[in-house]
Design a protein around this motif. Structure first.
Motif, PDB file in Angstrom:
ATOM      1  N   SER A   2       0.934  -1.088   0.016  1.00 29.49           N
ATOM      2  CA  SER A   2       0.002  -0.187   0.037  1.00 29.49           C
ATOM      3  C   SER A   2       1.036   1.413   0.013  1.00 29.49           C
ATOM      4  N   GLU A   3       0.614   2.360  -0.880  1.00 24.83           N
ATOM      5  CA  GLU A   3       1.404   3.533  -0.989  1.00 24.83           C
ATOM      6  C   GLU A   3       0.431   4.722  -1.205  1.00 24.83           C
ATOM      7  N   GLU A   4       0.651   5.759  -0.749  1.00 26.24           N
ATOM      8  CA  GLU A   4       0.086   7.135  -0.858  1.00 26.24           C
ATOM      9  C   GLU A   4       0.796   8.155  -1.204  1.00 26.24           C
ATOM     10  N   ALA A   5       0.590   9.018  -2.018  1.00 28.09           N
ATOM     11  CA  ALA A   5       1.402  10.380  -2.334  1.00 28.09           C
ATOM     12  C   ALA A   5       0.385  11.630  -2.392  1.00 28.09           C
TER      13      ALA A   5
END
Length: 216
Positions: A26-29
């Motif tokens: 899971s990755e957020e920017a």
């Protein structure tokens, strides 16, 4: 009895989730644009005049201002002089002097004028939004006193002629006013004639709402 504070540390574990033949994390920017308003500044040097000349000799007297700013500016001139027959001022600069009698005493409410003309030019700038970098002949003046002091927004004024002026990358440009006075050798009393002219420089900032960071 001492107070005892207990702090619990919670360890977080990121679990890899099996999906097909690979693992996906899971990755957020998040992107934010931050702007900073750098204010415009203006300074004007003390005027530098050429040496006094005789009436009608050469192209007149030049006055140089060096203007420093970090964005575009506009210019406006103003000035006053005595009328021919009263001490009341007229709202434009004409070379004048008080008349004197045979004893050298000033005669009340009597003034002589020289036929006065003006020219303005700018140099050392980066760009300008107007017509040309010379108003009314520049250093060969042909402009009238009344036109010199016309409001910035009105056609015919120096300020409207040059429009917004952007200084060089070094933040400077030169503004030069050339003033000429001519008198009749028989009817215009000899002596020193003077005018007072004020140059007003106003911020006309360009591109203050332009942000182009997204294209970098």
């Amino acid at each position: 009895m001492k107070n005892i504070v207990q702090i619990s540390l919670l360890s977080a574990t990121i679990a890899a989730v099996a999906l097909g033949s690979g693992n996906v994390l899971s990755e957020e920017a998040d992107t934010v644009v931050i702007s900073f308003d750098h204010p415009q500044s203006i300074s004007v040097s003390a005027p530098q005049n050429t040496a006094e000349t005789a009436s009608g000799v050469g192209n007149g007297v030049t006055t140089l201002w060096t203007i420093t700013s970090n964005n575009a500016v506009g210019i406006q001139f103003s000035g006053k002089s005595a009328s021919l027959t009263t001490a009341n001022a007229v709202d434009y600069p004409v070379f004048y002097k008080a008349e004197v009698d045979a004893t050298g005493a000033v005669i009340a409410n009597r003034y002589d004028h020289l036929v006065t003309s003006f020219g303005v030019d700018i140099s050392g700038y980066d760009s300008f939004a107007g017509t040309s970098d010379k108003w009314q002949g520049g250093n060969v003046p042909t402009g009238t006193p009344a036109n010199l002091v016309v409001a910035r927004a009105k056609t015919g004024s120096p300020g409207n002629h040059f429009n917004s002026i952007m200084p060089s990358d070094a933040g400077v440009f030169d503004l030069t006013l050339t003033s000429q006075g001519v008198g009749d050798a028989s009817t215009t009393q000899s002596g020193d004639y003077l005018i007072t002219v004020t140059a007003t420089v106003t911020a006309e900032e360009q591109g203050d709402n332009t942000l182009d960071a997204a294209t970098l």
